[in-house]
Design a protein around this motif. Structure first.
Motif, short mmCIF file in Angstrom:
data_model
loop_
_atom_site.label_atom_id
_atom_site.label_comp_id
_atom_site.label_asym_id
_atom_site.label_seq_id
_atom_site.Cartn_x
_atom_site.Cartn_y
_atom_site.Cartn_z
N GLU A 1 0.88 -1.22 0.36
CA GLU A 1 -0.09 -0.36 -0.34
C GLU A 1 0.68 1.45 -0.60
N GLY A 2 0.18 2.30 -1.40
CA GLY A 2 1.64 2.96 -1.32
C GLY A 2 1.01 4.70 -0.65
N SER A 3 1.27 5.71 -0.72
CA SER A 3 0.81 6.85 -0.11
C SER A 3 1.85 7.67 -0.76
N PRO A 4 1.54 9.28 -1.38
CA PRO A 4 2.59 10.06 -1.13
C PRO A 4 4.35 9.94 -0.35
N GLU A 5 4.06 9.36 0.43
CA GLU A 5 4.59 9.73 1.88
C GLU A 5 5.51 7.75 1.86
N GLY A 6 5.48 7.54 0.68
CA GLY A 6 5.83 6.33 1.03
C GLY A 6 4.96 4.87 0.74
#
Length: 326
Positions: free
Chosen positions: A291-296
């Motif tokens: 699971e990814g987000s702009p934070e990594g």
């Protein structure tokens, strides 16, 4: 005399033919019922699967829904889609309630069962919500009734009045239930990345994991990263989630010498997102996704449980066959 005999013969013939005609009408009615059910089945499966996170449990719900549809007075049903959605949802709520107790005996962390969505990325939904593995795991935090309300509204765009009928609530209570579920999920979920960025992050993770590059892994991970392995007692599967950049990086790097060398992993699509299947020695394979987000990367998800891997392979076979799909 002959006329009376002929009339008697005609009556006998008619009496014999009537059961055949009745059987024919029943067969036609059942064929029509089956056709209606088959048409609605992807949508019904989508409801049950999102609520349960298990293909096997969703299939059991659909089998019971079919039996109830088969045995009901269908002539009295004005809206078959609404009837079957109601039956499926209520059955799924019952299963979800009992599943919590069953999962207490599960060995190690439990993750939703992945499905191949390469041909049907929404699995019968009008929207793609509530399908990614990490999101299905978040849905487990809701009560079964909250989960049902959210899935019906956000994935299948049911009107609040219909949700209220299904859940035996007032429309105002149904709206409130959806709103509460949405707020809880929004608070717990990170801002998702698009499919392209998700695949890039997963590919970069795989490169770092194969080489055991701890520094590269640390750069990829968000501060609250968690690694979760669903093995249900499979040899070598981690029995507890691991949290934190340093701990997860060391855990992944430790596998580099014996897990990755020579492994020709296969790219796949699981629940609308990129995943890879990695062949193993003691298990058939491992399915890995993130699971990814702009934070990594916030989550690394490892599916090692043999039953779930077999189920994923079956869903891949269905997706690749004519008329297939999850």
């Amino acid at each position: 005399m002959h006329n009376e005999a002929d009339a008697a013969k005609a009556r006998v013939t008619t009496m014999r033919a009537e059961p055949l005609r009745e059987a024919g009408r029943e067969a036609d009615a059942l064929d029509h019922a089956a056709a209606v059910y088959v048409e609605l089945r992807p949508r019904l499966f989508g409801i049950a699967y999102r609520m349960l996170g298990s293909v096997a449990e969703a299939e059991d719900v659909l089998q019971e829904a079919w039996l109830r549809w088969q045995n009901t007075d269908r002539a009295a049903i004005a809206n078959p889609a609404a009837f079957l959605a109601t039956v499926t949802t209520r059955l799924a709520i019952n299963v979800a309630t009992s599943a919590r107790a069953r999962r207490e005996s599960y060995i190690g962390p439990w993750l939703p069962e992945p499905i191949d969505t390469s041909l049907d990325p929404t699995v019968g939904a009008e929207r793609g919500e509530a399908l990614e593995l990490a999101f299905l795991l978040l849905l487990e935090r809701l009560t079964p009734t909250e989960r049902a309300a959210y899935v019906l509204r956000e994935a299948f765009v049911h009107p609040y009045a219909q949700i209220a009928d299904i859940l035996q609530l007032t429309p105002a209570n149904a709206r409130q239930l959806v709103s509460r579920a949405r707020k809880r999920l929004t608070a717990a979920r990170r801002e998702p990345v698009d499919k392209g960025e998700h695949r890039r992050l997963l590919g970069t993770f795989l490169t770092a994991a194969q080489t055991g590059d701890i520094a590269a892994l640390e750069d990829l991970f968000a501060a609250d990263v968690v690694s979760t392995t669903d093995g249900d007692g499979a040899p070598g599967a981690a029995r507890f989630p691991l949290a934190g950049v340093a701990r997860v990086s060391r855990f992944v790097a430790a596998f580099a010498p014996r897990y990755w060398p020579g492994a020709r992993f296969t790219w796949a699509e699981a629940n609308g997102r990129a995943a890879v299947l990695v062949p193993g020695n003691r298990t058939d394979s491992t399915l890995v996704t993130i699971e990814g987000s702009p934070e990594g990367i916030h989550q690394v998800l490892w599916i090692v449980a043999p039953a779930k891997l077999r189920g994923f392979e079956r869903s891949r076979s269905r997706a690749g066959s004519p008329g297939g799909g999850a």
